[in-house]
Design an enzyme around this catalytic site. Structure first.
Site, PDB file in Angstrom:
ATOM      1  N   HIS A 141      -7.748  -6.782  12.985  1.00  0.00           N
ATOM      2  CA  HIS A 141      -6.616  -5.595  11.636  1.00  0.00           C
ATOM      3  C   HIS A 141      -5.396  -6.167  11.186  1.00  0.00           C
ATOM      4  O   HIS A 141      -5.034  -6.094   9.811  1.00  0.00           O
ATOM      5  CB  HIS A 141      -5.859  -4.374  12.371  1.00  0.00           C
ATOM      6  CG  HIS A 141      -5.171  -3.415  12.481  1.00  0.00           C
ATOM      7  ND1 HIS A 141      -5.831  -2.731  12.219  1.00  0.00           N
ATOM      8  CD2 HIS A 141      -3.803  -3.936  12.410  1.00  0.00           C
ATOM      9  CE1 HIS A 141      -5.138  -1.541  11.786  1.00  0.00           C
ATOM     10  NE2 HIS A 141      -3.317  -2.284  11.653  1.00  0.00           N
ATOM     11  N   GLU A 142      -4.981  -7.390  11.650  1.00  0.00           N
ATOM     12  CA  GLU A 142      -3.589  -7.487  10.749  1.00  0.00           C
ATOM     13  C   GLU A 142      -4.339  -9.185   9.991  1.00  0.00           C
ATOM     14  O   GLU A 142      -3.490  -9.047   8.917  1.00  0.00           O
ATOM     15  CB  GLU A 142      -2.755  -8.828  11.782  1.00  0.00           C
ATOM     16  CG  GLU A 142      -2.130  -8.240  13.353  1.00  0.00           C
ATOM     17  CD  GLU A 142      -1.305  -6.921  12.692  1.00  0.00           C
ATOM     18  OE1 GLU A 142      -0.600  -6.850  11.538  1.00  0.00           O
ATOM     19  OE2 GLU A 142      -0.988  -5.569  13.577  1.00  0.00           O
ATOM     20  N   HIS A 202      -5.246  -6.674   6.803  1.00  0.00           N
ATOM     21  CA  HIS A 202      -3.359  -6.409   6.345  1.00  0.00           C
ATOM     22  C   HIS A 202      -3.410  -7.366   4.821  1.00  0.00           C
ATOM     23  O   HIS A 202      -2.856  -7.012   4.018  1.00  0.00           O
ATOM     24  CB  HIS A 202      -2.432  -6.135   7.553  1.00  0.00           C
ATOM     25  CG  HIS A 202      -2.346  -4.641   7.804  1.00  0.00           C
ATOM     26  ND1 HIS A 202      -2.430  -3.499   7.328  1.00  0.00           N
ATOM     27  CD2 HIS A 202      -2.283  -4.304   9.116  1.00  0.00           C
ATOM     28  CE1 HIS A 202      -2.085  -2.314   7.757  1.00  0.00           C
ATOM     29  NE2 HIS A 202      -2.196  -2.910   9.214  1.00  0.00           N
ATOM     30  N   GLU A 249      -3.299   1.752   6.928  1.00  0.00           N
ATOM     31  CA  GLU A 249      -3.677   1.573   8.562  1.00  0.00           C
ATOM     32  C   GLU A 249      -5.137   1.758   8.706  1.00  0.00           C
ATOM     33  O   GLU A 249      -6.010   0.835   9.608  1.00  0.00           O
ATOM     34  CB  GLU A 249      -2.760   2.077   9.323  1.00  0.00           C
ATOM     35  CG  GLU A 249      -1.751   1.884   9.836  1.00  0.00           C
ATOM     36  CD  GLU A 249      -1.233   0.330   9.934  1.00  0.00           C
ATOM     37  OE1 GLU A 249      -2.082   0.093  10.441  1.00  0.00           O
ATOM     38  OE2 GLU A 249      -0.822  -0.498   9.276  1.00  0.00           O
TER      39      GLU A 249
END
Length: 318
Positions: A181-182, A185, A253
């Site tokens: 997930h990071e 980003h 997100e």
């Protein structure tokens, strides 16, 4: 007897499995058929989801720019509009990610490959799938009672901060989902996008304030008696800009969640990590999706509700 048989018919792959039934000489047969067009359908669904997220992000930025342009026009006409937009243009990020700065900003310490080789193995695999040419630096924040993760920087130079509580409370599969997930980003350059949104929001705040001051001055001197609609718009502009910024954050997100699913292919670990974070931060299980949909407070959150994120992941995965 052949216990496993694989065959192909056009676009369909057929898997026949034979298992003993318990009776001598008899077997149970299980057939699984996988149409490759279904895999294409999953790919198209994820692409459609990504396209919708990118369109929503662009609309949020454009709406903030339009709002700022209107406020600038009220203040100074065409010149005021141009000046307001130019001052809110995204600027190069001067943040320098170093071990010293990370410790000074967050109190986080740099993790080495020798210290946590399994984490770096996970990160290397995820970054390879994401197409990042440089691994983010991994930092640990000494907060045993907190479970959180942060991403900083751009694809060229980035860092991921993991709290001590997250490293202790998550399984390796769940941490892989968090890292993915990071990394999403970072690959999507969300830090730059959100910094641009922050600059737009601040410009809206200042320009609307200048416009209100100008209208009050003109009204005090007997001019612009019909300025109430403009004053109403200027008064509402900061709130509208803030709501648009929050909407943009929620979209980014969801897009990071979808990208993490592509990078790991493990929806169960992602869902488990989200639910574990929800219980940690709220002390309760995620709310039902139907309850969240009718909750007006969702517009004031920077992150989508966990039930919405889980539902989106499951729809993409299955």
């Amino acid at each position: 007897m052949q216990m496993l048989r694989i065959s192909r018919c056009n676009t369909t792959v057929i898997l026949d499995i034979y298992t003993p039934s318990g009776a001598a000489g008899t077997f149970l047969r299980c057939r699984i058929e996988l149409d490759s067009r279904h895999r294409d359908l999953f790919g198209h669904q994820r692409l459609a989801h990504q396209t919708a997220n990118h369109q929503s992000s662009a609309l949020a930025i454009l709406a903030m720019m339009l709002l700022l342009a209107v406020c600038g026009w009220i203040v100074g006409g065409a010149a005021g509009m141009q000046r307001a937009l130019m001052e809110s243009a995204p600027r190069p990020d001067g943040t320098v990610i170093t071990r010293e700065n990370m410790y000074r900003w967050f109190g986080a310490r740099l993790l080495s490959h020798v210290e946590v080789p399994d984490l770096f193995a996970i990160l290397t695999k995820v970054c390879s799938r994401a197409g990042l040419v440089r691994l983010p630096e991994l930092y640990c924040l000494p907060a045993p009672g907190d479970m959180n993760a942060y991403a900083l920087g751009r694809p060229e130079r980035s860092a991921i901060v993991l709290t001590e509580g997250l490293l202790r409370g998550m399984t390796r599969q769940e941490i892989a989902g968090i890292l993915a997930h990071e990394v999403a980003h970072i690959r999507n350059n969300d830090a730059w996008t959100m910094s641009w949104a922050t600059a737009l929001r601040r410009a809206i705040d200042w320009t609307s304030l200048a416009g209100l001051t100008l209208l009050r001055t003109r009204h005090h001197h007997g001019g612009m008696t019909s300025s109430r609609p403009l004053a109403t718009l200027l008064s509402a502009a900061p709130t509208l800009g803030h709501l648009l910024g929050l909407a943009l954050s929620r979209v980014r997100e969801l897009d990071a969640d979808a990208t993490a699913l592509e990078l790991t292919g493990d929806s169960r670990a992602l869902v488990a990590a989200l639910e574990k974070l929800e219980r940690h931060h709220t002390g309760a299980a995620p709310m039902r999706a139907s309850a969240v949909a009718h909750d007006p407070m969702r517009l004031l959150r920077s992150h989508p509700a966990t039930s919405e994120r889980v539902g989106t992941l499951l729809n993409l995965a299955y």
